[in-house]
Design an enzyme around this catalytic site. Structure first.
Site, PDB file in Angstrom:
ATOM      1  N   SER A 287      72.408  -1.065  57.663  1.00 12.50           N
ATOM      2  CA  SER A 287      73.607  -0.354  57.271  1.00 12.50           C
ATOM      3  C   SER A 287      74.389  -1.011  56.141  1.00 12.50           C
ATOM      4  CB  SER A 287      74.532  -0.211  58.491  1.00 12.50           C
ATOM      5  OG  SER A 287      74.961  -1.483  58.944  1.00 12.50           O
TER       6      SER A 287
ATOM      7  N   SER B 114      70.624  -4.924  59.772  1.00 12.68           N
ATOM      8  CA  SER B 114      71.434  -4.278  58.730  1.00 12.68           C
ATOM      9  C   SER B 114      71.728  -5.135  57.516  1.00 12.68           C
ATOM     10  CB  SER B 114      72.754  -3.779  59.327  1.00 12.68           C
ATOM     11  OG  SER B 114      72.528  -2.699  60.196  1.00 12.68           O
TER      12      SER B 114
ATOM     13  N   LYS C 197      81.401  -5.613  52.766  1.00 10.52           N
ATOM     14  CA  LYS C 197      81.017  -4.334  53.363  1.00 10.52           C
ATOM     15  C   LYS C 197      82.246  -3.621  53.930  1.00 10.52           C
ATOM     16  CE  LYS C 197      77.659  -2.710  56.876  1.00 10.52           C
ATOM     17  NZ  LYS C 197      76.629  -3.195  57.825  1.00 10.52           N
TER      18      LYS C 197
END
Length: 464
Positions: A158, A182, A83
């Site tokens: 996220s 997330s 990420k």
């Protein structure tokens, strides 16, 4: 659409390692196939950031040489993405927002360092919304990431790009972060497995209450494999747990006799939609049929807890955004800026009360598992919402209503995994969340492995 043929890009990490070991596949051909999948799908999906094909090809050649020399490492030649907010040396870490000054990271974050040391081929990074503070893929820096199962729907957030990349077959291993859901919520909305480990199990830089790094993979066994590599103490995270010989499972654990609580609706935030509730209850019946003792659990989250966390996080976000020069602050996604700005008007007492709800939530979550081995509940109470929305209501004033199912376990530090348990009438995945006692990450994974074998046949992975 669905894919009808399995390519190298669709193989699990376990399958790749077995083929490398047998000499029937090379990391070089696997990485080429994964890069071809990404090149074909990215114009519609937009899941990656700082993709590095040249670096990946070099790493694959080096890995192939180690396999030939009998010097292979635990993840040698297996493709992985990380990420945006997990630092990798030489790559800026924008944290999803155009307000960030793009300065290359000086060194790998702990999880990135561990996968690199293990021989994994880092393909690049994946997308996220501004500051990781949305359950969608809306970002002022990245293009909007779409859900591979339905491009008109959000992949969640996220860890938006990681979930979409896993579902689309951008290789088998992906790392996200989770501070309120997330990893799990996008995992649930993309039909993959996503683990929020026990707090401190995987070192995080910078550490913060509730924040974890977790694997996101198509198969639970690959989640366990990745945990075996990244769950190693690092001196940069003072909250990291001591090293432990955990024995990460690669086979289903026992189900018979396990005491499992069932909470189909948490009673706060969005009500669980009927199709989601039905899928979660069917999963509970499958485990009960295998010998588990399933019993109802009363809702434990309160409106005060959820609203308190909202106020505290607004104040925390504004303390950062309010300190930025005006020209940089203006680049933040408007929905985030509007939400955070309300934190400027909160009193010290209101902020402290909000902070105190972190502990209140933790106490309540631990009590909910009293006398139980595991807890089952929806990963998210609703299917994925339209990709244009910043949150479930597209309302900056109510951004947390859909994370009431996931947030408590960040505050409690308990391990929780999302695994697919069904589909909506339109073919969108539905996530089942399995929560365990703190430190029982291996138990959660073992039960998830068992459920994978009990659940109905899964639909083919989507073709973008």
């Amino acid at each position: 659409m669905t894919r009808t043929a399995t390519r190298l890009a669709d193989l699990t990490a376990h399958e790749l390692l077995a083929a490398y070991r047998a000499g029937t596949l090379s990391p070089v051909e696997v990485v080429e196939d994964v890069l071809a999948r990404i090149e074909a799908d990215e114009p519609r999906l937009h899941a990656t950031y700082a993709l590095d094909p040249d670096g990946a090809r070099i790493a694959a050649v080096d890995s192939a040489a180690r396999w030939r020399a009998g010097e292979a490492r635990p993840l040698d030649g297996v493709p992985v993405t990380l990420k945006d907010n997990i630092a990798t040396r030489g790559v800026p870490t924008p944290v999803g927002t155009a307000a960030t000054e793009l300065v290359p990271a000086e060194r790998d974050a702990p999880a990135a360092a561990r996968v690199r040391e293990a021989g994994a081929v880092i393909l690049g990074k994946t997308t996220m919304p501004d500051l990781g503070m949305l359950g969608s893929s809306q970002s002022s820096f990245h293009p909007v990431t779409r859900n591979p199962w339905d491009l008109t729907r959000t992949p969640g957030g996220s860890s938006s790009g990681a979930a979409a990349a896993a579902a689309a077959g951008y290789g088998p291993l992906h790392l996200g972060t989770d501070i309120g859901g997330s990893v799990r919520q996008p995992a649930g909305w993309n039909g993959i497995a996503g683990l929020k480990p026990t707090f401190g199990r995987v070192p995080v830089v910078p550490p913060y209450a509730g924040r974890v790094v977790g694997p996101m993979c198509r198969a639970v066994a690959d989640v366990a494999l990745l945990m075996s590599v990244i769950a190693v103490p690092d001196e940069r995270d003072h909250t990291a747990l001591p090293g432990a010989d955990i024995g990460w499972p690669d086979a289903p654990g026992p189900v018979r006799g396990r005491r499992i609580g069932l909470l189909p609706d948490v009673g706060v935030g969005l009500a669980t939609e009927r199709v989601v509730r039905r899928a979660v209850e069917e999963a509970a019946r499958a485990l009960e049929g295998a010998g588990a003792v399933v019993e109802p659990v009363a809702p434990f989250l309160t409106r005060e807890m959820l609203d308190g966390m909202d106020r505290f996080w607004r104040a925390r976000a504004w303390s950062d955004l309010g300190a930025l020069p005006e020209e940089r602050r203006a680049k933040v996604l408007p929905a985030i800026l509007e939400w955070a700005a309300a934190g400027a008007d909160l009193t010290g007492a209101e902020v402290f009360h909000g902070y105190s709800q972190m502990d209140a939530m933790a106490v309540a979550a631990h009590r909910a598992l009293a006398g139980l081995d595991f807890l089952l509940l929806p990963t998210a109470p609703i299917p994925p919402f339209p990709v244009e929305y910043a949150s479930a209501f597209d309302d900056p004033a109510r951004p947390f209503e859909h994370i009431a199912t996931s947030l408590p376990f960040n505050m409690s530090g308990q391990p929780a995994i999302s695994v697919n348990c069904g589909y909506t009438a339109g073919g969108l995945p539905i996530g089942l969340q399995i929560v365990g006692r703190r430190f029982d990450d291996a138990g959660v994974l073992a039960l998830a492995l068992a459920y994978e074998e009990l659940r109905p046949p899964q639909r083919p992975w989507p073709a973008v």
